[in-house]
Design an enzyme around this catalytic site. Structure first.
Site, PDB file in Angstrom:
ATOM      1  N   LYS A   1      16.120  42.582  -1.023  1.00  0.00           N
ATOM      2  CA  LYS A   1      15.078  41.791  -1.695  1.00  0.00           C
ATOM      3  C   LYS A   1      13.744  41.907  -0.966  1.00  0.00           C
ATOM      4  O   LYS A   1      13.699  41.898   0.255  1.00  0.00           O
ATOM      5  CB  LYS A   1      15.536  40.332  -1.696  1.00  0.00           C
ATOM      6  CG  LYS A   1      14.528  39.323  -2.181  1.00  0.00           C
ATOM      7  CD  LYS A   1      15.144  37.921  -2.231  1.00  0.00           C
ATOM      8  CE  LYS A   1      14.662  37.056  -1.100  1.00  0.00           C
ATOM      9  NZ  LYS A   1      15.200  35.686  -1.143  1.00  0.00           N
TER      10      LYS A   1
ATOM     11  N   ARG B   1      11.341  26.815   6.953  1.00  0.00           N
ATOM     12  CA  ARG B   1      11.018  28.207   6.593  1.00  0.00           C
ATOM     13  C   ARG B   1       9.676  28.659   7.164  1.00  0.00           C
ATOM     14  O   ARG B   1       9.431  29.852   7.289  1.00  0.00           O
ATOM     15  CB  ARG B   1      11.056  28.375   5.061  1.00  0.00           C
ATOM     16  CG  ARG B   1      12.493  28.395   4.531  1.00  0.00           C
ATOM     17  CD  ARG B   1      12.560  28.581   3.036  1.00  0.00           C
ATOM     18  NE  ARG B   1      12.198  27.371   2.322  1.00  0.00           N
ATOM     19  CZ  ARG B   1      12.138  27.271   1.001  1.00  0.00           C
ATOM     20  NH1 ARG B   1      12.406  28.310   0.246  1.00  0.00           N
ATOM     21  NH2 ARG B   1      11.813  26.133   0.423  1.00  0.00           N
ATOM     22  N   GLN B   2       8.813  27.711   7.521  1.00  0.00           N
ATOM     23  CA  GLN B   2       7.556  28.080   8.216  1.00  0.00           C
ATOM     24  C   GLN B   2       7.892  28.044   9.708  1.00  0.00           C
ATOM     25  O   GLN B   2       7.497  27.131  10.442  1.00  0.00           O
ATOM     26  CB  GLN B   2       6.443  27.092   7.845  1.00  0.00           C
ATOM     27  CG  GLN B   2       5.106  27.351   8.520  1.00  0.00           C
ATOM     28  CD  GLN B   2       4.316  28.506   7.921  1.00  0.00           C
ATOM     29  OE1 GLN B   2       4.550  28.910   6.793  1.00  0.00           O
ATOM     30  NE2 GLN B   2       3.397  29.077   8.671  1.00  0.00           N
TER      31      GLN B   2
ATOM     32  N   HIS C   1      17.630  27.439   8.019  1.00  0.00           N
ATOM     33  CA  HIS C   1      17.091  28.740   7.610  1.00  0.00           C
ATOM     34  C   HIS C   1      17.158  29.759   8.744  1.00  0.00           C
ATOM     35  O   HIS C   1      17.542  30.908   8.530  1.00  0.00           O
ATOM     36  CB  HIS C   1      15.661  28.576   7.117  1.00  0.00           C
ATOM     37  CG  HIS C   1      15.080  29.841   6.590  1.00  0.00           C
ATOM     38  ND1 HIS C   1      15.573  30.468   5.476  1.00  0.00           N
ATOM     39  CD2 HIS C   1      14.080  30.615   7.054  1.00  0.00           C
ATOM     40  CE1 HIS C   1      14.891  31.564   5.263  1.00  0.00           C
ATOM     41  NE2 HIS C   1      13.977  31.686   6.208  1.00  0.00           N
TER      42      HIS C   1
ATOM     43  N   ASP D   1      20.067  38.798  -0.298  1.00  0.00           N
ATOM     44  CA  ASP D   1      19.281  39.583   0.658  1.00  0.00           C
ATOM     45  C   ASP D   1      20.107  39.770   1.922  1.00  0.00           C
ATOM     46  O   ASP D   1      21.152  39.125   2.105  1.00  0.00           O
ATOM     47  CB  ASP D   1      17.919  38.937   0.963  1.00  0.00           C
ATOM     48  CG  ASP D   1      18.042  37.495   1.434  1.00  0.00           C
ATOM     49  OD1 ASP D   1      18.987  37.203   2.186  1.00  0.00           O
ATOM     50  OD2 ASP D   1      17.191  36.671   1.051  1.00  0.00           O
TER      51      ASP D   1
ATOM     52  N   GLU E   1       3.266   2.192   2.054  1.00  0.00           N
ATOM     53  CA  GLU E   1       3.891   2.634   3.320  1.00  0.00           C
ATOM     54  C   GLU E   1       5.374   2.257   3.295  1.00  0.00           C
ATOM     55  O   GLU E   1       5.754   1.211   2.764  1.00  0.00           O
ATOM     56  CB  GLU E   1       3.220   1.936   4.511  1.00  0.00           C
ATOM     57  CG  GLU E   1       1.845   2.481   4.816  1.00  0.00           C
ATOM     58  CD  GLU E   1       1.192   1.752   6.005  1.00  0.00           C
ATOM     59  OE1 GLU E   1       1.780   0.796   6.528  1.00  0.00           O
ATOM     60  OE2 GLU E   1       0.082   2.173   6.380  1.00  0.00           O
TER      61      GLU E   1
ATOM     62  N   ASP F   1       0.831  -1.221   0.000  1.00  0.00           N
ATOM     63  CA  ASP F   1       0.000   0.000   0.000  1.00  0.00           C
ATOM     64  C   ASP F   1       0.864   1.268   0.000  1.00  0.00           C
ATOM     65  O   ASP F   1       0.358   2.362   0.226  1.00  0.00           O
ATOM     66  CB  ASP F   1      -0.942   0.005   1.209  1.00  0.00           C
ATOM     67  CG  ASP F   1      -0.183  -0.039   2.533  1.00  0.00           C
ATOM     68  OD1 ASP F   1       1.072  -0.063   2.494  1.00  0.00           O
ATOM     69  OD2 ASP F   1      -0.822  -0.040   3.589  1.00  0.00           O
TER      70      ASP F   1
ATOM     71  N   ASP G   1      23.701  31.735  -1.423  1.00  0.00           N
ATOM     72  CA  ASP G   1      22.446  31.721  -0.664  1.00  0.00           C
ATOM     73  C   ASP G   1      22.334  30.398   0.075  1.00  0.00           C
ATOM     74  O   ASP G   1      23.021  29.436  -0.277  1.00  0.00           O
ATOM     75  CB  ASP G   1      21.261  31.902  -1.626  1.00  0.00           C
ATOM     76  CG  ASP G   1      20.069  32.559  -0.944  1.00  0.00           C
ATOM     77  OD1 ASP G   1      20.089  32.722   0.294  1.00  0.00           O
ATOM     78  OD2 ASP G   1      19.111  32.914  -1.654  1.00  0.00           O
TER      79      ASP G   1
ATOM     80  N   ARG H   1      10.065  39.843  -1.105  1.00  0.00           N
ATOM     81  CA  ARG H   1       9.364  38.721  -1.730  1.00  0.00           C
ATOM     82  C   ARG H   1       7.924  39.131  -2.055  1.00  0.00           C
ATOM     83  O   ARG H   1       7.200  39.635  -1.207  1.00  0.00           O
ATOM     84  CB  ARG H   1       9.394  37.495  -0.811  1.00  0.00           C
ATOM     85  CG  ARG H   1       8.822  36.265  -1.460  1.00  0.00           C
ATOM     86  CD  ARG H   1       9.206  34.986  -0.760  1.00  0.00           C
ATOM     87  NE  ARG H   1      10.561  34.537  -1.027  1.00  0.00           N
ATOM     88  CZ  ARG H   1      10.972  33.977  -2.164  1.00  0.00           C
ATOM     89  NH1 ARG H   1      10.129  33.837  -3.185  1.00  0.00           N
ATOM     90  NH2 ARG H   1      12.211  33.584  -2.317  1.00  0.00           N
TER      91      ARG H   1
HETATM   92  C1  R5P Z   1      15.115  33.060   1.634  1.00  0.00           C
HETATM   93  O1  R5P Z   1      15.050  33.597   2.726  1.00  0.00           O
HETATM   94  C2  R5P Z   1      16.197  32.119   1.294  1.00  0.00           C
HETATM   95  O2  R5P Z   1      17.403  32.552   1.846  1.00  0.00           O
HETATM   96  C3  R5P Z   1      16.372  31.945  -0.202  1.00  0.00           C
HETATM   97  O3  R5P Z   1      16.770  33.192  -0.751  1.00  0.00           O
HETATM   98  C4  R5P Z   1      15.109  31.503  -0.858  1.00  0.00           C
HETATM   99  O4  R5P Z   1      14.596  30.384  -0.200  1.00  0.00           O
HETATM  100  C5  R5P Z   1      15.360  31.186  -2.313  1.00  0.00           C
HETATM  101  O5  R5P Z   1      14.159  30.785  -2.876  1.00  0.00           O
HETATM  102  P1  R5P Z   1      13.864  30.913  -4.419  1.00  0.00           P
HETATM  103  O6  R5P Z   1      14.958  30.157  -5.155  1.00  0.00           O
HETATM  104  O7  R5P Z   1      12.520  30.261  -4.581  1.00  0.00           O
HETATM  105  O8  R5P Z   1      13.830  32.352  -4.785  1.00  0.00           O
END
Ligand code: R5P
Length: 284
Positions: free
Chosen positions: A181, A86-87, A119, A158, A36, A34, A207, A183
């Protein structure tokens, strides 16, 4: 001590085992009819270094199962990439703090956690056990030094990534700077124009994560408009959602490199030695 890797982190686990001069735990991964997840390990040692990136729900479940299978040993969890980090707060009413939920689940059954370029290290508190974060600036600087860049400008896309860019630049006395930056959506960002000394010079954007590539596309276009001849991108965690590679090439990126926290064709440098060093230094 043995090193155990989840299915998607087997290469990194083997490199960490090699750096620690220790054995890999044999593990057979499969699924029930199934779908799992199922796994079975070979004989455990008294200590296990469990290596597993959370890149999606499957890798998360597999990591939970591996931790449980290792419950008869003393475990150090190496979390090369922590998805859901990130959340890290409730941005809107009714949302979960996903980073907390994931950390609380993974923290059971291990004695300590070592994350890599997480993060926000603030989420480490949710593990409820000793947890530290590793920043692989030396690995990135070493990779850049051996890649033949001459006097590159190390640029953070950023302000949040500027400390990482500065740490990398510091290793070889390179220049560094950051962009501003904002978003707009999951895939789109806006950047304030900034006068940078990029004309006829290689720029390396560093990054923590490349996900959709939206950040890099915007930055690269701006840098080319200012006269940059080469724009290289380096990240720690290369997620690369659908279409990212093409979008980056079309924006004029020269090349893209990531570490092996998420194993893929973009993985061009390894963080294994730093992880092994951190484990040795902590004398687990
Ligand atoms: C954001 O705070 C992170 O440091 C990255 O800049 C971000 O996750 C990059 O995401 P994407 O490639 O979707 O722009």
């Amino acid at each position: 001590m043995k090193v155990a890797g989840t299915q998607r982190s087997q290469i990194l686990a083997s490199r960490i085992a090699y750096s620690l001069d220790t054995a890999l735990l044999s593990i057979r991964y499969s699924r029930f009819p199934d779908s799992e997840h199922y796994l079975q390990t070979g004989p455990l040692d008294d200590q296990t270094v469990i290596v597993g990136s959370v890149t999606d729900s499957d890798s998360f479940v597999q990591l939970l199962l591996l931790i449980d299978a290792c419950s008869d040993s003393e475990n150090t969890l190496v979390l090369p990439y922590m998805g859901y980090a990130r959340q890290d707060k409730q941005f809107k009413e009714g949302e979960p703090v996903s980073a907390r939920a994931v950390a609380m689940a993974l923290g059971r059954g291990v004695e300590r956690v070592l994350s890599v370029q997480i993060h926000d290290s603030g989420v480490l508190v949710h593990f409820g056990i000793p947890a530290e974060n590793l920043t692989p600036a030396s690995e990135v600087a070493r990779f850049l030094s051996t890649s033949g860049y001459s006097d590159p400008l190390i640029l953070a896309p950023d302000e949040g990534a500027h400390a990482f860019a500065a740490a990398i630049a510091h290793e070889a006395d390179w220049d560094h700077d950051f962009l501003v930056k904002t978003r707009i959506s999951g895939e789109e960002v806006r950047m304030e124009p900034k006068n940078l000394p990029v004309s006829s010079r290689a720029v390396v954007i560093v990054d923590d994560i490349i996900s959709t590539g939206g950040t890099l596309v915007t930055a690269t276009r701006m840098l080319h408009a200012q006269g940059a001849t080469e724009v290289h991108a380096i990240c720690v965690h290369g997620i690369f959602t659908g279409g990212t590679y093409t979008a980056l090439l079309n924006a004029g990126i020269t090349d893209i490199s990531a570490s092996d926290t998420i194993e893929s064709v973009y993985s061009r440098y390894s963080i294994a030695q730093s992880v092994a060093q951190a484990i040795e230094d902590a004398d687990y």
